[in-house]
Write a protein that holds these residues in place. Structure first.
Motif, PDB file in Angstrom:
ATOM      1  N   GLN A  81       0.836  -1.198   0.000  1.00 47.65           N
ATOM      2  CA  GLN A  81       0.000   0.000   0.000  1.00 47.65           C
ATOM      3  C   GLN A  81       0.874   1.252   0.000  1.00 47.65           C
ATOM      4  OE1 GLN A  81      -2.696  -0.219   3.317  1.00 47.65           O
ATOM      5  NE2 GLN A  81      -3.970  -1.783   2.343  1.00 47.65           N
ATOM      6  N   GLN A  82       0.329   2.309  -0.588  1.00 44.27           N
ATOM      7  CA  GLN A  82       0.957   3.627  -0.652  1.00 44.27           C
ATOM      8  C   GLN A  82       2.168   3.678  -1.575  1.00 44.27           C
ATOM      9  OE1 GLN A  82      -0.800   6.007   0.792  1.00 44.27           O
ATOM     10  NE2 GLN A  82      -2.144   4.430   1.631  1.00 44.27           N
ATOM     11  N   THR A  83       2.465   2.612  -2.300  1.00 47.57           N
ATOM     12  CA  THR A  83       3.573   2.653  -3.255  1.00 47.57           C
ATOM     13  C   THR A  83       3.046   2.988  -4.642  1.00 47.57           C
ATOM     14  OG1 THR A  83       3.411   0.266  -3.687  1.00 47.57           O
ATOM     15  CG2 THR A  83       4.961   0.989  -1.981  1.00 47.57           C
ATOM     16  N   LEU A  84       3.857   3.683  -5.417  1.00 40.43           N
ATOM     17  CA  LEU A  84       3.489   4.016  -6.787  1.00 40.43           C
ATOM     18  C   LEU A  84       3.959   2.903  -7.717  1.00 40.43           C
ATOM     19  CD1 LEU A  84       4.285   7.832  -7.228  1.00 40.43           C
ATOM     20  CD2 LEU A  84       2.054   6.715  -7.358  1.00 40.43           C
ATOM     21  N   PRO A  85       3.073   2.395  -8.564  1.00 41.97           N
ATOM     22  CA  PRO A  85       3.503   1.358  -9.513  1.00 41.97           C
ATOM     23  C   PRO A  85       4.388   1.935 -10.610  1.00 41.97           C
ATOM     24  CG  PRO A  85       1.198   1.942  -9.874  1.00 41.97           C
ATOM     25  CD  PRO A  85       1.626   2.668  -8.637  1.00 41.97           C
ATOM     26  N   LEU A  86       5.417   1.205 -10.976  1.00 47.48           N
ATOM     27  CA  LEU A  86       6.306   1.555 -12.075  1.00 47.48           C
ATOM     28  C   LEU A  86       6.059   0.583 -13.217  1.00 47.48           C
ATOM     29  CD1 LEU A  86       9.643   2.046 -10.085  1.00 47.48           C
ATOM     30  CD2 LEU A  86       7.930   3.780 -10.634  1.00 47.48           C
ATOM     31  N   PHE A  87       6.127   1.080 -14.441  1.00 50.33           N
ATOM     32  CA  PHE A  87       5.944   0.215 -15.593  1.00 50.33           C
ATOM     33  C   PHE A  87       6.627   0.863 -16.786  1.00 50.33           C
ATOM     34  CE2 PHE A  87       2.464   3.198 -15.388  1.00 50.33           C
ATOM     35  CZ  PHE A  87       2.254   3.596 -16.693  1.00 50.33           C
ATOM     36  N   GLY A  88       6.560   0.221 -17.947  1.00 52.88           N
ATOM     37  CA  GLY A  88       7.146   0.787 -19.152  1.00 52.88           C
ATOM     38  C   GLY A  88       8.384   0.052 -19.605  1.00 52.88           C
ATOM     39  N   ARG A  89       9.364  -0.097 -18.728  1.00 53.42           N
ATOM     40  CA  ARG A  89      10.597  -0.826 -19.026  1.00 53.42           C
ATOM     41  C   ARG A  89      10.833  -1.861 -17.925  1.00 53.42           C
ATOM     42  NH1 ARG A  89      13.948   2.066 -22.729  1.00 53.42           N
ATOM     43  NH2 ARG A  89      12.522   3.224 -24.093  1.00 53.42           N
ATOM     44  N   SER A  90      11.418  -2.982 -18.288  1.00 55.97           N
ATOM     45  CA  SER A  90      11.645  -4.063 -17.330  1.00 55.97           C
ATOM     46  C   SER A  90      12.848  -3.756 -16.438  1.00 55.97           C
ATOM     47  CB  SER A  90      11.891  -5.379 -18.063  1.00 55.97           C
ATOM     48  OG  SER A  90      10.753  -5.745 -18.829  1.00 55.97           O
ATOM     49  N   LEU A  91      12.764  -4.218 -15.190  1.00 56.37           N
ATOM     50  CA  LEU A  91      13.903  -4.131 -14.286  1.00 56.37           C
ATOM     51  C   LEU A  91      15.001  -5.069 -14.768  1.00 56.37           C
ATOM     52  CD1 LEU A  91      12.097  -4.086 -10.830  1.00 56.37           C
ATOM     53  CD2 LEU A  91      13.734  -2.357 -11.612  1.00 56.37           C
ATOM     54  N   ASN A  92      16.223  -4.624 -14.586  1.00 59.20           N
ATOM     55  CA  ASN A  92      17.373  -5.408 -15.024  1.00 59.20           C
ATOM     56  C   ASN A  92      17.982  -6.135 -13.820  1.00 59.20           C
ATOM     57  OD1 ASN A  92      19.467  -6.452 -16.525  1.00 59.20           O
ATOM     58  ND2 ASN A  92      20.671  -4.568 -16.494  1.00 59.20           N
ATOM     59  N   PRO A  96      17.880  -7.358  -3.878  1.00 61.30           N
ATOM     60  CA  PRO A  96      17.720  -6.570  -2.646  1.00 61.30           C
ATOM     61  C   PRO A  96      19.035  -5.940  -2.210  1.00 61.30           C
ATOM     62  CG  PRO A  96      16.568  -8.665  -2.457  1.00 61.30           C
ATOM     63  CD  PRO A  96      17.365  -8.732  -3.731  1.00 61.30           C
ATOM     64  N   GLY A  97      18.961  -4.674  -1.868  1.00 64.01           N
ATOM     65  CA  GLY A  97      20.144  -3.945  -1.424  1.00 64.01           C
ATOM     66  C   GLY A  97      20.908  -3.273  -2.526  1.00 64.01           C
ATOM     67  N   GLN A  98      20.494  -3.499  -3.787  1.00 62.69           N
ATOM     68  CA  GLN A  98      21.185  -2.906  -4.926  1.00 62.69           C
ATOM     69  C   GLN A  98      20.316  -1.821  -5.565  1.00 62.69           C
ATOM     70  OE1 GLN A  98      24.235  -3.525  -5.967  1.00 62.69           O
ATOM     71  NE2 GLN A  98      24.680  -5.197  -4.555  1.00 62.69           N
ATOM     72  N   PRO A  99      20.924  -0.810  -6.199  1.00 62.76           N
ATOM     73  CA  PRO A  99      20.141   0.210  -6.903  1.00 62.76           C
ATOM     74  C   PRO A  99      19.331  -0.425  -8.027  1.00 62.76           C
ATOM     75  CG  PRO A  99      22.418   0.915  -6.632  1.00 62.76           C
ATOM     76  CD  PRO A  99      22.369  -0.531  -6.243  1.00 62.76           C
ATOM     77  N   ALA A 100      18.097   0.009  -8.172  1.00 62.20           N
ATOM     78  CA  ALA A 100      17.246  -0.488  -9.253  1.00 62.20           C
ATOM     79  C   ALA A 100      17.747   0.055 -10.592  1.00 62.20           C
ATOM     80  CB  ALA A 100      15.803  -0.062  -9.020  1.00 62.20           C
ATOM     81  N   GLN A 101      17.750  -0.801 -11.583  1.00 61.29           N
ATOM     82  CA  GLN A 101      18.148  -0.410 -12.927  1.00 61.29           C
ATOM     83  C   GLN A 101      17.138  -0.980 -13.922  1.00 61.29           C
ATOM     84  OE1 GLN A 101      22.168  -1.884 -13.318  1.00 61.29           O
ATOM     85  NE2 GLN A 101      23.034  -0.021 -12.422  1.00 61.29           N
ATOM     86  N   TRP A 102      16.894  -0.210 -14.966  1.00 56.79           N
ATOM     87  CA  TRP A 102      15.930  -0.616 -15.969  1.00 56.79           C
ATOM     88  C   TRP A 102      16.621  -0.757 -17.321  1.00 56.79           C
ATOM     89  CZ3 TRP A 102      14.977   2.510 -11.913  1.00 56.79           C
ATOM     90  CH2 TRP A 102      13.875   2.200 -11.095  1.00 56.79           C
ATOM     91  N   GLN A 103      16.103  -1.629 -18.139  1.00 56.96           N
ATOM     92  CA  GLN A 103      16.693  -1.874 -19.439  1.00 56.96           C
ATOM     93  C   GLN A 103      16.496  -0.674 -20.360  1.00 56.96           C
ATOM     94  OE1 GLN A 103      15.062  -5.546 -20.944  1.00 56.96           O
ATOM     95  NE2 GLN A 103      15.715  -6.742 -19.164  1.00 56.96           N
ATOM     96  N   GLY A 104      17.606  -0.137 -20.863  1.00 53.58           N
ATOM     97  CA  GLY A 104      17.547   0.977 -21.790  1.00 53.58           C
ATOM     98  C   GLY A 104      17.013   2.266 -21.202  1.00 53.58           C
ATOM     99  N   VAL A 105      17.246   2.481 -19.894  1.00 48.14           N
ATOM    100  CA  VAL A 105      16.726   3.667 -19.207  1.00 48.14           C
ATOM    101  C   VAL A 105      17.875   4.476 -18.618  1.00 48.14           C
ATOM    102  CG1 VAL A 105      15.394   4.438 -17.198  1.00 48.14           C
ATOM    103  CG2 VAL A 105      14.466   2.698 -18.692  1.00 48.14           C
ATOM    104  N   ALA A 106      17.801   5.801 -18.755  1.00 46.81           N
ATOM    105  CA  ALA A 106      18.842   6.682 -18.230  1.00 46.81           C
ATOM    106  C   ALA A 106      18.547   7.152 -16.812  1.00 46.81           C
ATOM    107  CB  ALA A 106      19.002   7.903 -19.146  1.00 46.81           C
ATOM    108  N   THR A 107      17.434   6.695 -16.224  1.00 44.26           N
ATOM    109  CA  THR A 107      17.051   7.129 -14.888  1.00 44.26           C
ATOM    110  C   THR A 107      18.093   6.721 -13.859  1.00 44.26           C
ATOM    111  OG1 THR A 107      14.721   6.895 -15.470  1.00 44.26           O
ATOM    112  CG2 THR A 107      15.250   7.016 -13.135  1.00 44.26           C
ATOM    113  N   MET A 108      18.479   7.679 -12.997  1.00 47.06           N
ATOM    114  CA  MET A 108      19.432   7.430 -11.933  1.00 47.06           C
ATOM    115  C   MET A 108      18.711   7.537 -10.588  1.00 47.06           C
ATOM    116  SD  MET A 108      22.630   9.641 -13.478  1.00 47.06           S
ATOM    117  CE  MET A 108      23.812   8.974 -12.275  1.00 47.06           C
ATOM    118  N   SER A 109      19.373   7.063  -9.547  1.00 48.86           N
ATOM    119  CA  SER A 109      18.746   7.052  -8.227  1.00 48.86           C
ATOM    120  C   SER A 109      18.296   8.440  -7.792  1.00 48.86           C
ATOM    121  CB  SER A 109      19.718   6.468  -7.196  1.00 48.86           C
ATOM    122  OG  SER A 109      20.048   5.142  -7.514  1.00 48.86           O
TER     123      SER A 109
END
Length: 210
Positions: A81-92, A96-109
């Motif tokens: 609850q209270q979390t925002l869903p993410l979609f569009g590109r798959s997680l790479n 747990p404990g590691q920064p989230a990364q997405w395939q072909g995405v320039a988004t940084m922490s």
């Protein structure tokens, strides 16, 4: 004597994340994440279980829970609850404990953290139904499942004065109020990725790729 230049302290939080795996009591594994803190005390270790869930992305029959600073917390069977869903590109390869990364995405922490903080202070937060990860630094904000706001980068580049994300969210509020007067059931994409422009495209393409 030559004057010594004072080092300017950058007024920003760059969550450069180092996941440390340490051995806890009774042989249990406890994750710690090192986050740089503002000040002179140096990095401080934050236990993984103290990170607050902010986002979640469904993949491989699991919901991967992610903190506001972009660290993968755990895989859950349901969206917290209270979390925002993410979609569009798959997680790479989420871990747990590691920064989230997405395939072909320039988004940084720090981009994800900035979006989380800006939305938390904006009245638009109540209308946000999710964030769409794309090839741009900032994810698209989806409002009410029918309006996609594209930001592109964290700040406009190339102008004499950058516009912070919080101010652009305020601009989105004004534009949407005007559109709501014209048609309360409008649907489309509001593009704020180019400085001085805010075109609204009255259609919706779920496969739209920048």
């Amino acid at each position: 004597m030559p004057k010594q230049r004072k080092r300017k302290r950058k007024n920003r939080v760059l969550p450069l994340l180092l996941a440390l795996l340490v051995l806890g009591g009774a042989g249990t594994l406890v994750y710690f994440v090192v986050l740089p803190m503002l000040g002179d005390s140096g990095p401080q270790a934050v236990p993984l279980d103290e990170l607050q869930p902010a986002f979640a992305q469904q993949m491989d029959e699991h919901w991967w829970v992610i903190s506001s600073c972009g660290v993968v917390i755990e895989a859950a069977s349901m969206q917290p609850q209270q979390t925002l869903p993410l979609f569009g590109r798959s997680l790479n390869d989420p871990q747990p404990g590691q920064p989230a990364q997405w395939q072909g995405v320039a988004t940084m922490s720090q981009d994800l953290q900035q979006m989380h903080d800006a939305l938390g202070a904006s009245p638009l937060r109540q209308q946000v139904s999710g964030l769409r990860m794309s090839g741009y630094r900032l994810p698209d904000v989806v409002l009410q499942g029918r309006i996609r706001v594209r930001f592109g980068t964290a700040l406009h580049v190339g102008g004499t004065q950058d516009i912070p994300l919080a101010d652009r969210l305020a601009l989105v509020e004004q534009v949407l109020r005007q559109l709501d007067v014209q048609n309360p059931n409008y649907r489309g994409i509001l593009d704020l990725s180019v400085q001085g422009q805010m075109p609204f495209t009255p259609n919706w393409d779920t496969n739209w790729v920048p």
